[in-house]
Design an enzyme around this catalytic site. Structure first.
Site, PDB file in Angstrom:
ATOM      1  N   LYS A 241       0.853  -1.209   0.000  1.00 23.20           N
ATOM      2  CA  LYS A 241       0.000   0.000   0.000  1.00 23.20           C
ATOM      3  C   LYS A 241       0.876   1.242   0.000  1.00 23.20           C
ATOM      4  CE  LYS A 241       0.782   1.299   4.543  1.00 23.20           C
ATOM      5  NZ  LYS A 241       1.578   2.468   4.934  1.00 23.20           N
TER       6      LYS A 241
ATOM      7  N   PRO B 146       9.545  -4.319   0.243  1.00 25.49           N
ATOM      8  CA  PRO B 146      10.604  -4.005   1.213  1.00 25.49           C
ATOM      9  C   PRO B 146      10.075  -4.033   2.654  1.00 25.49           C
ATOM     10  CG  PRO B 146      10.625  -2.447  -0.616  1.00 25.49           C
ATOM     11  CD  PRO B 146       9.397  -3.292  -0.787  1.00 25.49           C
TER      12      PRO B 146
ATOM     13  N   ALA C  35       9.311  -0.519   5.548  1.00 22.89           N
ATOM     14  CA  ALA C  35       9.576   0.532   4.562  1.00 22.89           C
ATOM     15  C   ALA C  35       8.402   1.476   4.356  1.00 22.89           C
ATOM     16  CB  ALA C  35       9.966  -0.121   3.224  1.00 22.89           C
ATOM     17  N   GLY C  36       7.324   1.288   5.130  1.00 25.17           N
ATOM     18  CA  GLY C  36       6.168   2.182   4.995  1.00 25.17           C
ATOM     19  C   GLY C  36       5.186   1.751   3.923  1.00 25.17           C
TER      20      GLY C  36
ATOM     21  N   GLY D 209       3.474  -1.290   4.093  1.00 23.12           N
ATOM     22  CA  GLY D 209       2.471  -2.207   4.646  1.00 23.12           C
ATOM     23  C   GLY D 209       2.679  -3.670   4.303  1.00 23.12           C
ATOM     24  N   GLY D 210       3.891  -4.057   3.931  1.00 23.58           N
ATOM     25  CA  GLY D 210       4.125  -5.446   3.503  1.00 23.58           C
ATOM     26  C   GLY D 210       3.782  -6.457   4.595  1.00 23.58           C
ATOM     27  N   GLY D 211       4.252  -6.229   5.797  1.00 24.60           N
ATOM     28  CA  GLY D 211       3.979  -7.165   6.908  1.00 24.60           C
ATOM     29  C   GLY D 211       2.496  -7.228   7.211  1.00 24.60           C
ATOM     30  N   SER D 212       1.817  -6.083   7.148  1.00 24.84           N
ATOM     31  CA  SER D 212       0.376  -6.046   7.425  1.00 24.84           C
ATOM     32  C   SER D 212      -0.391  -6.791   6.340  1.00 24.84           C
ATOM     33  CB  SER D 212      -0.119  -4.596   7.478  1.00 24.84           C
ATOM     34  OG  SER D 212       0.583  -3.885   8.465  1.00 24.84           O
ATOM     35  N   SER D 213       0.021  -6.590   5.093  1.00 23.06           N
ATOM     36  CA  SER D 213      -0.637  -7.275   3.979  1.00 23.06           C
ATOM     37  C   SER D 213      -0.431  -8.790   4.086  1.00 23.06           C
ATOM     38  CB  SER D 213      -0.071  -6.744   2.656  1.00 23.06           C
ATOM     39  OG  SER D 213      -0.807  -7.229   1.573  1.00 23.06           O
TER      40      SER D 213
ATOM     41  N   ASP E 162      -2.357  -1.128  10.532  1.00 23.32           N
ATOM     42  CA  ASP E 162      -2.535  -1.035   9.079  1.00 23.32           C
ATOM     43  C   ASP E 162      -3.344  -2.198   8.508  1.00 23.32           C
ATOM     44  OD1 ASP E 162      -1.158   1.306   8.853  1.00 23.32           O
ATOM     45  OD2 ASP E 162       0.679   0.423   8.026  1.00 23.32           O
TER      46      ASP E 162
END
Ligand code: C5P
Length: 327
Positions: A25, A118, A121-122, A124-128, A160
């Protein structure tokens, strides 16, 4: 791309496998409204899914094998543990606890996470990834739980997460749990710049508070009233159109992260010189994005950024959430 076969474990012990693409995101607008009594901040932010994905495959295994996670695609100095601290396992453990409390039998799963987004990194990869885990296991374990219930569970794991159940475009407020999808879909291409370092969200919010205190003491309120960046007041519930946002990109956390990492200021200047009028940091950073109406202009700018030694991606805005088929 989505693979889903509808059966559970067959007689030969071959298990169903579910594969989900978990999108990144961007925060096209982010205003910090104030600190809450629970230590979090109330936000008002426009979230947009973009075409950069992690991939998660989930396979049912015997309950005695529990939950297992394998992580691939992580290189460089920023690591990602495959232990209980990983948001994917936190999501799986929470779902398992909730389903047992609801009277469902315990189930096991093996999860394979391929990282492309990444880390810290801002974007939202972990949240997704965690949202994908809740959505995928809900299917794999045939729970049949609603999108709303899964989003509520997700909110317990990270601020997030709820957005990812309602994307591709939404206004997010509260701590992150109030999600209002935007029907008007934003079209365009983003050039993303991926600086080679991670940023801690908690540290950025802490520095933001310190800066606010300092500004107040100095009688300067520059950091405190982002709503002035838009022609429509946010607090009356009238959310400006995405086009308005693209003309006035703003992120209250940007100043904090850019002060800590001056190289980001240089990257912003470079991006603007390459023809984008909407250049902004996403979330608590350090990822930066530049909006382009057409992909040719974005690709030309990407080449220039690469010549300057920056790692970049060119991605479209998503018109539909890749999770939609699973919810
Ligand atoms: O919810 P999450 O674990 O992603 O948040 C990480 C940190 O970011 C929190 O510990 C908090 O310091 C900060 N945060 C905040 N207000 C939010 C979201 C995050 O203060 N709405």
């Amino acid at each position: 791309m989505v693979h889903h076969s509808g059966s559970t474990e067959n007689l030969l012990g071959c298990s169903e496998k579910i594969t989900l693409n978990a999108p990144a995101k961007l925060n096209l607008y982010l205003e910090v409204l104030g600190k809450r009594s629970d230590g979090y901040h109330n936000l008002c932010s426009l979230f947009q899914m973009v075409g950069l994905y992690d991939s998660l495959s989930m396979t049912e295994v015997a309950v005695s094998k529990g939950l297992a996670l394998k992580v691939e695609g992580v290189s460089g100095e920023i690591s990602l543990a495959a232990d209980a601290s990983n948001l994917v396992l936190r999501a799986a453990n929470l779902l398992q606890k909730e389903m047992q409390e609801a009277g469902f039998p315990a189930r096991g799963a093996r999860i394979h996470l391929m990282k492309k987004i990444p880390i810290s990194a801002g974007m939202g990869g972990g949240s997704s990834d965690a949202a994908a885990t809740l959505i995928g296991l809900n299917r794999l374990w045939s729970l049949g739980w609603s999108c709303e219930k899964l989003a509520e569970l997700g909110g317990q794991i990270g601020s997030d997460l709820p957005f990812f159940f309602y994307g591709p475009t939404a206004w997010v407020s509260g701590r992150g749990e109030v999600v209002e999808p935007v029907s008007q879909v934003l079209e365009g291409i983003f050039l993303l710049v991926h600086p080679p370092f991670a940023v801690s969200t908690a540290a950025v919010f802490k520095a933001y508070e310190q800066a606010r205190t300092q500004e107040r003491e100095n009688g300067n309120i520059e950091l405190t009233n982002a709503a002035t960046h838009l022609s429509i007041p946010l607090d009356v519930g009238l959310k400006p159109l995405a086009e308005e946002i693209l003309r006035h990109p703003h992120n209250d956390l940007e100043k904090v992260t850019l002060s800590a990492h001056p190289v980001l200021k240089e990257i912003k200047v470079l991006l603007k010189s390459l023809g984008s009028e909407c250049v902004l940091m996403s979330g608590s950073g350090p990822s930066l994005f530049a909006y382009f109406e057409d992909s040719d202009a974005a690709n030309v700018a990407a080449l220039q950024m690469e010549k300057h030694g920056h790692r970049v991606s060119v991605v479209p805005t998503l018109k539909q959430s890749p999770f939609k088929d699973f919810l």
